[in-house]
Design a protein around this motif. Structure first.
Motif, PDB file in Angstrom:
ATOM      1  N   MET A  32       0.830  -1.210   0.000  1.00 34.75           N
ATOM      2  CA  MET A  32       0.000   0.000   0.000  1.00 34.75           C
ATOM      3  C   MET A  32       0.863   1.257   0.000  1.00 34.75           C
ATOM      4  SD  MET A  32      -3.053   1.055   2.635  1.00 34.75           S
ATOM      5  CE  MET A  32      -2.300   2.369   3.580  1.00 34.75           C
ATOM      6  N   PRO A  33       1.007   1.918  -1.144  1.00 34.72           N
ATOM      7  CA  PRO A  33       1.654   3.232  -1.155  1.00 34.72           C
ATOM      8  C   PRO A  33       0.678   4.283  -0.632  1.00 34.72           C
ATOM      9  CG  PRO A  33       0.926   2.652  -3.354  1.00 34.72           C
ATOM     10  CD  PRO A  33       0.601   1.473  -2.475  1.00 34.72           C
ATOM     11  N   ALA A  34       1.167   5.265   0.086  1.00 29.82           N
ATOM     12  CA  ALA A  34       0.288   6.297   0.651  1.00 29.82           C
ATOM     13  C   ALA A  34       0.886   7.670   0.412  1.00 29.82           C
ATOM     14  CB  ALA A  34       0.088   6.062   2.151  1.00 29.82           C
ATOM     15  N   TYR A  35       0.037   8.605   0.038  1.00 33.43           N
ATOM     16  CA  TYR A  35       0.495   9.986  -0.153  1.00 33.43           C
ATOM     17  C   TYR A  35      -0.662  10.936   0.149  1.00 33.43           C
ATOM     18  CZ  TYR A  35       2.345  14.243  -2.212  1.00 33.43           C
ATOM     19  OH  TYR A  35       2.786  15.531  -2.396  1.00 33.43           O
ATOM     20  N   ASN A  36      -0.488  11.708   1.204  1.00 33.00           N
ATOM     21  CA  ASN A  36      -1.465  12.728   1.583  1.00 33.00           C
ATOM     22  C   ASN A  36      -2.898  12.199   1.649  1.00 33.00           C
ATOM     23  OD1 ASN A  36       0.419  14.697   1.953  1.00 33.00           O
ATOM     24  ND2 ASN A  36      -0.326  16.063   0.337  1.00 33.00           N
ATOM     25  N   THR A  37      -3.049  10.975   2.093  1.00 30.75           N
ATOM     26  CA  THR A  37      -4.369  10.375   2.189  1.00 30.75           C
ATOM     27  C   THR A  37      -5.177  11.061   3.285  1.00 30.75           C
ATOM     28  OG1 THR A  37      -3.163   8.312   1.832  1.00 30.75           O
ATOM     29  CG2 THR A  37      -5.539   8.157   2.221  1.00 30.75           C
ATOM     30  N   PRO A  38      -6.400  11.498   3.003  1.00 28.13           N
ATOM     31  CA  PRO A  38      -7.228  12.036   4.087  1.00 28.13           C
ATOM     32  C   PRO A  38      -7.329  11.020   5.218  1.00 28.13           C
ATOM     33  CG  PRO A  38      -8.240  12.496   1.967  1.00 28.13           C
ATOM     34  CD  PRO A  38      -7.075  11.591   1.702  1.00 28.13           C
TER      35      PRO A  38
ATOM     36  N   LEU B 211       0.753  -5.891   6.465  1.00 25.35           N
ATOM     37  CA  LEU B 211       0.416  -4.699   5.693  1.00 25.35           C
ATOM     38  C   LEU B 211       1.666  -3.842   5.567  1.00 25.35           C
ATOM     39  CD1 LEU B 211      -1.541  -2.794   4.275  1.00 25.35           C
ATOM     40  CD2 LEU B 211      -2.268  -1.957   6.530  1.00 25.35           C
ATOM     41  N   CYS B 212       2.182  -3.728   4.346  1.00 20.11           N
ATOM     42  CA  CYS B 212       3.424  -2.995   4.083  1.00 20.11           C
ATOM     43  C   CYS B 212       3.071  -1.653   3.454  1.00 20.11           C
ATOM     44  CB  CYS B 212       4.327  -3.801   3.159  1.00 20.11           C
ATOM     45  SG  CYS B 212       4.686  -5.469   3.762  1.00 20.11           S
ATOM     46  N   ILE B 213       3.214  -0.581   4.233  1.00 19.14           N
ATOM     47  CA  ILE B 213       2.807   0.754   3.800  1.00 19.14           C
ATOM     48  C   ILE B 213       4.043   1.608   3.560  1.00 19.14           C
ATOM     49  CG2 ILE B 213       1.427   2.781   4.348  1.00 19.14           C
ATOM     50  CD1 ILE B 213      -0.122   1.077   6.358  1.00 19.14           C
ATOM     51  N   ALA B 214       4.077   2.248   2.393  1.00 21.23           N
ATOM     52  CA  ALA B 214       5.163   3.186   2.089  1.00 21.23           C
ATOM     53  C   ALA B 214       4.574   4.591   2.039  1.00 21.23           C
ATOM     54  CB  ALA B 214       5.823   2.829   0.768  1.00 21.23           C
TER      55      ALA B 214
ATOM     56  N   LYS C 258       3.669  -2.810   8.809  1.00 20.28           N
ATOM     57  CA  LYS C 258       5.018  -2.290   8.610  1.00 20.28           C
ATOM     58  C   LYS C 258       4.921  -0.975   7.838  1.00 20.28           C
ATOM     59  CE  LYS C 258       7.072  -6.925   8.104  1.00 20.28           C
ATOM     60  NZ  LYS C 258       7.882  -7.793   7.200  1.00 20.28           N
ATOM     61  N   VAL C 259       5.642   0.028   8.314  1.00 15.37           N
ATOM     62  CA  VAL C 259       5.578   1.342   7.671  1.00 15.37           C
ATOM     63  C   VAL C 259       6.982   1.780   7.261  1.00 15.37           C
ATOM     64  CG1 VAL C 259       4.971   3.775   7.928  1.00 15.37           C
ATOM     65  CG2 VAL C 259       3.528   2.008   8.968  1.00 15.37           C
ATOM     66  N   VAL C 260       7.099   2.209   6.025  1.00 16.39           N
ATOM     67  CA  VAL C 260       8.338   2.799   5.511  1.00 16.39           C
ATOM     68  C   VAL C 260       8.045   4.260   5.220  1.00 16.39           C
ATOM     69  CG1 VAL C 260      10.034   2.788   3.649  1.00 16.39           C
ATOM     70  CG2 VAL C 260       9.081   0.628   4.476  1.00 16.39           C
TER      71      VAL C 260
ATOM     72  N   VAL D 107      10.122  -4.463   2.009  1.00 14.48           N
ATOM     73  CA  VAL D 107      10.000  -4.950   3.385  1.00 14.48           C
ATOM     74  C   VAL D 107       9.017  -6.114   3.486  1.00 14.48           C
ATOM     75  CG1 VAL D 107      10.592  -2.687   4.332  1.00 14.48           C
ATOM     76  CG2 VAL D 107       8.176  -3.266   3.959  1.00 14.48           C
ATOM     77  N   ALA D 108       8.468  -6.538   2.331  1.00 15.64           N
ATOM     78  CA  ALA D 108       7.478  -7.622   2.324  1.00 15.64           C
ATOM     79  C   ALA D 108       8.172  -8.974   2.438  1.00 15.64           C
ATOM     80  CB  ALA D 108       6.645  -7.561   1.047  1.00 15.64           C
ATOM     81  N   THR D 109       7.614  -9.857   3.238  1.00 13.37           N
ATOM     82  CA  THR D 109       8.182 -11.200   3.415  1.00 13.37           C
ATOM     83  C   THR D 109       7.205 -12.301   3.011  1.00 13.37           C
ATOM     84  OG1 THR D 109       7.421 -11.299   5.722  1.00 13.37           O
ATOM     85  CG2 THR D 109       9.636 -10.397   5.316  1.00 13.37           C
ATOM     86  N   GLY D 110       6.006 -11.938   2.551  1.00  9.69           N
ATOM     87  CA  GLY D 110       4.984 -12.926   2.217  1.00  9.69           C
ATOM     88  C   GLY D 110       5.237 -13.629   0.895  1.00  9.69           C
ATOM     89  N   GLU D 111       4.552 -14.750   0.729  1.00  6.66           N
ATOM     90  CA  GLU D 111       4.654 -15.518  -0.520  1.00  6.66           C
ATOM     91  C   GLU D 111       3.847 -14.861  -1.635  1.00  6.66           C
ATOM     92  OE1 GLU D 111       3.633 -19.733   0.577  1.00  6.66           O
ATOM     93  OE2 GLU D 111       3.539 -18.748   2.542  1.00  6.66           O
ATOM     94  N   TRP D 112       2.884 -14.063  -1.264  1.00  6.90           N
ATOM     95  CA  TRP D 112       2.018 -13.398  -2.231  1.00  6.90           C
ATOM     96  C   TRP D 112       1.938 -11.913  -1.922  1.00  6.90           C
ATOM     97  CZ3 TRP D 112      -0.454 -15.931  -6.305  1.00  6.90           C
ATOM     98  CH2 TRP D 112      -0.366 -17.328  -6.284  1.00  6.90           C
ATOM     99  N   LEU D 113       1.872 -11.095  -2.988  1.00  6.23           N
ATOM    100  CA  LEU D 113       1.712  -9.653  -2.842  1.00  6.23           C
ATOM    101  C   LEU D 113       0.291  -9.267  -3.254  1.00  6.23           C
ATOM    102  CD1 LEU D 113       5.068  -8.362  -4.406  1.00  6.23           C
ATOM    103  CD2 LEU D 113       4.603  -9.077  -2.044  1.00  6.23           C
ATOM    104  N   VAL D 114      -0.367  -8.491  -2.396  1.00  5.19           N
ATOM    105  CA  VAL D 114      -1.736  -8.041  -2.632  1.00  5.19           C
ATOM    106  C   VAL D 114      -1.706  -6.521  -2.772  1.00  5.19           C
ATOM    107  CG1 VAL D 114      -4.081  -7.965  -1.708  1.00  5.19           C
ATOM    108  CG2 VAL D 114      -2.608  -9.942  -1.225  1.00  5.19           C
TER     109      VAL D 114
END
Length: 764
Positions: free
Chosen positions: A228-234, A255-258, A282-284, A302-309
């Motif tokens: 999940m990329p995030a930028y200025n999200t309300p 949940l890997c958030i950048a 996890k937050v970057v 930073v993801a360690t899972g077998e699948w990316l969602v």
């Protein structure tokens, strides 16, 4: 029977037929599906065609608004759906309803469908009265003016009526008036989806608990890394998004958030708070803004899972999203890329506008991104292709999917036919207004062009005017272009044949073709004279076929006599619209992985006759979008995009000759009906895709040459061919990969199915 224009009233007895039952408590009717049907019984059949005043006592007691239809049977079961008539009643909750309908031919039987969704209602005393044109026009105009619509909308209606009257005279005025009057309100689809969600997708505590227990029985319990990329999200939507992840009944996720250097200070604060409250988050925090591709790659690091969602920062996952994907992985161990259906969610949390997708459909995927949400990828595959590519922001997920698809077989791409993703529709979002992000459209075009270059395809991607986010692939012809044999079976009806051949000869720009007219025992002097006239045309041959009519045998014989390496099957009641129709169809047919190619066909009144064939519909198969106006977009623009279909009509079909011969042509056991469906299914068994394109447009004067199935002999033959198809193809007819099980095959096509049809998720 004689019915005076203003006198004779026919009272119909209504007999419950399908998807209805009586409530034992109060005697009211209950619709138990989306295809509630009543047979209209009377000793007055056949009813003569014409305008009818309808008088009905019906009252809604429970459920969504009722959208009633008549299904007149004119003698052609195959086209029953096409002839249905919306009954425009305006008094939904009162007991008395009146309206005008037009029955175009003599009616042999009549069916009444009161609703398109489940509900409860009373229904009795259906009366019909044949009326003259003047009374019909008066009542329709009154009905239009009573309709709940804005002043400007009504002014627009009246203006269009005036224009049509000036251009087309009284008949043009009447046609436009009836079209406005009988138009089904667009709110019906939205109401139906609300009901569908309530009935079949409500997140009740009992359902969630049962699904949570089922997770424990899974053999494989993969770890999902949600990117999940995030930028200025309300803040409101950011929290909603993360809450939807935490609400998953499947617990094995991270949940890997950048945070892409968001200037808004609340973003860092909220993300740090959420991460502190759940170790799976996890937050970057990126120091420099790099846009969505770079941010997504930071999350992947930073993801360690077998699948990316993939998850956008203001959208929501369905609570069962990950559990459904985990079940699919257990059922289909070969899958490496998975996608689901999706819908939109507004600021109030109301779900609407679902995209009920087909199973993997490469040609539709090139036309628009039908993977999109929910997209789930084998993590090793994403790393193998290098993650997200910078410079394609706005279509970065499409580009990623394209690069992954290049390394997969069709059996490794899976579709889960359930709505597992809710796309937030707020001001400024692509979900609400795709045109607000033109850069995404441009990036999509560049991503597709790069894909075509990587796979060595000579195809070109083009814009489709007025369709942002949708594209057309043009497949060029070799030089020289192969000879095409256009095969036209005919028997008399010289006016149709002449119009067909003249339109082909005068409009077709394809450089090398021959026309083979197969004469099946024509007798009329005018027809025979025209055949002699054709002898002077070096491109036309008349091939006698002196046996009883059998469409399959006629065409098989003609192919054996053809000179072309490409075959075009064409009905004698077809006329050309687009000069490049044959280039378009042959371009697809020459692709090595393509079998039959079909076109979009219109009736002379500019409504759609054929936009591909849906298996299982109305017993065996039916045409998509039949009866809709020319230019109708269809479900998520599918009526205007090239795509794979299980079958296309032989009224205009192009196929390589070697492919036709490999499947031994048409089956002579199917003399008239379904021979094209059977042919396409056998071609599909070869591993070839059948393609339908809306960029080859032609008119089809359907049934003009053979008429309706209005005799006992024709009806018996048609029923025998239906039985033959069901016996040969069985469950294949109920499991069309190009058509969602969430859509009905019994009611109008691309309408929601109540309940959804059960079938396993498929990859092809």
């Amino acid at each position: 029977m004689s019915i005076d224009g203003n006198a004779g009233v026919i009272t119909m007895e209504l007999s419950g037929h399908r998807h209805v039952k009586r409530d034992d408590a109060d005697g009211a009717w209950i619709a138990i599906g989306n295809d509630s049907q009543f047979l209209c019984l009377s000793d007055k059949f056949p009813l003569p065609g014409g305008w009818y005043h309808v008088d009905l006592r019906m009252q809604r007691l429970k459920g969504p608004e009722m959208w009633p239809y008549f299904y007149p049977f004119y003698g052609d079961w195959e086209n029953l759906e096409k002839h249905k008539v919306f009954v425009p009643f305006f008094n939904q909750d009162g007991g008395e309803h009146q309206g005008i309908v037009r029955l175009t031919h003599d009616v042999l039987q009549l069916r009444f469908d009161p609703s398109v969704a489940v509900g409860k209602f009373t229904l009795d005393e259906l009366k019909l009265q044949r009326v003259g044109k003047a009374r019909a026009a008066k009542e329709m105009l009154q009905g239009v003016l009573r309709r709940p619509a804005g002043v400007f909308t009504k002014i627009r209606w009246l203006s269009s009526l005036l224009v049509q009257g000036l251009i087309g005279g009284p008949s043009g005025f009447a046609e436009r008036l009836y079209r406005i009057y009988s138009e089904r309100p667009t709110a019906a689809a939205r109401v139906a989806y609300d009901t569908w969600v309530e009935l079949y997708d409500a997140n009740t505590p009992e359902r969630l608990e049962a699904e949570r227990a089922a997770v424990g029985d899974l053999v494989k319990k993969p770890l999902f890394s949600i990117i999940m990329p995030a930028y200025n999200t309300p803040e409101k939507w950011l929290r909603k998004c993360v809450e939807s992840v935490k609400a998953q009944v499947y617990p094995h996720w991270e949940l890997c958030i950048a945070n892409d250097a968001s200037p808004a200070p609340h973003v860092r604060r909220v993300l740090d708070e959420l991460a502190a409250g759940d170790s799976r988050i996890k937050v970057v925090h990126r120091e420099v803004n790099g846009h969505i591709s770079a941010a997504s790659n930071s999350a992947i690091e930073v993801a360690t899972g077998e699948w990316l969602v993939l998850l956008d920062h203001d959208d929501e996952l369905h609570p069962l999203a990950l559990s459904e994907v985990a079940k699919a992985i257990n059922e289909h161990p070969d899958w490496r890329l998975i996608y689901s259906d999706e819908d939109k969610i507004d600021e109030r949390g109301r779900r609407y506008d679902p995209y009920m997708k087909p199973d993997w459909n490469y040609d539709l995927f090139l036309s628009h991104n039908c993977i999109s949400h929910l997209g789930v990828y084998d993590a090793s595959l994403v790393r193998e292709v290098g993650g997200f590519q910078k410079g394609l922001e706005g279509s970065q997920d499409w580009d990623l999917a394209l690069r992954c698809v290049e390394r997969l077989s069709s059996k490794q791409i899976g579709h889960i036919p359930k709505v597992l993703y809710h796309w937030r529709a707020i001001v400024g979002s692509t979900a609400l207004a795709p045109q607000e992000k033109d850069y995404a459209h441009d990036a999509g075009m560049r991503a597709i062009a790069a894909h075509l270059e990587r796979i060595g395809s000579k195809a070109r991607v083009q814009d489709i005017p007025g369709q942002r986010g949708n594209y057309r692939m043009v497949y060029p012809l070799p030089s020289p272009a192969p000879k095409v044999s256009i095969i036209i079976p005919t028997r008399d009806k010289v006016g149709l044949l002449r119009a067909c051949i003249e339109s082909v000869s005068s409009l077709t720009t394809y450089p090398d073709y021959e026309i083979i007219v197969v004469d099946n025992q024509s007798e009329e002097a005018e027809t025979l004279a025209y055949f002699r006239e054709l002898e002077s045309n070096p491109r036309v041959r008349v091939l006698p076929y002196d046996k009883p009519f059998n469409y399959s045998e006629i065409n098989n014989y003609a192919v054996s006599e053809a000179k072309g390496s490409v075959i075009c099957l064409l009905n004698n009641d077809i006329t050309v619209i687009t000069p490049g129709w044959l280039e378009e169809m042959v371009g697809h047919a020459l692709r090595p992985d393509v079998g039959a190619v079909g076109a979009i066909l219109y009736y002379p009144n500019n409504t759609i006759q054929h936009a591909g064939v849906i298996l299982g519909a109305h017993g065996v198969a039916a045409h998509a979008y039949s009866g809709q106006a020319r230019g109708y977009p269809g479900h998520m623009s599918r009526a205007r995009l090239t795509q794979s279909m299980s079958a296309v009509t032989a009224a205009c079909l192009v196929v390589r000759r070697d492919t036709f011969e490999r499947v031994e042509g048409f089956d002579p056991a199917l003399q008239v009906a379904f021979n094209d469906v059977d042919l396409c299914l056998r071609i599909g068994r070869l591993g070839l895709r059948n393609i339908w394109t809306p960029f080859a447009e032609l008119y089809h004067h359907e049934s003009a040459s053979r008429g309706y199935e209005d005799t006992r002999e024709k009806a018996e033959r048609f029923n025998a061919e239906m039985i033959y198809m069901r016996s040969r193809w069985g469950e294949t007819l109920r499991d069309d990969p190009s058509y969602s099980p969430n859509f009905s095959i019994d009611d109008e096509l691309f309408e929601l199915s109540f309940p959804p049809r059960e079938r396993k998720a498929s990859s092809a």
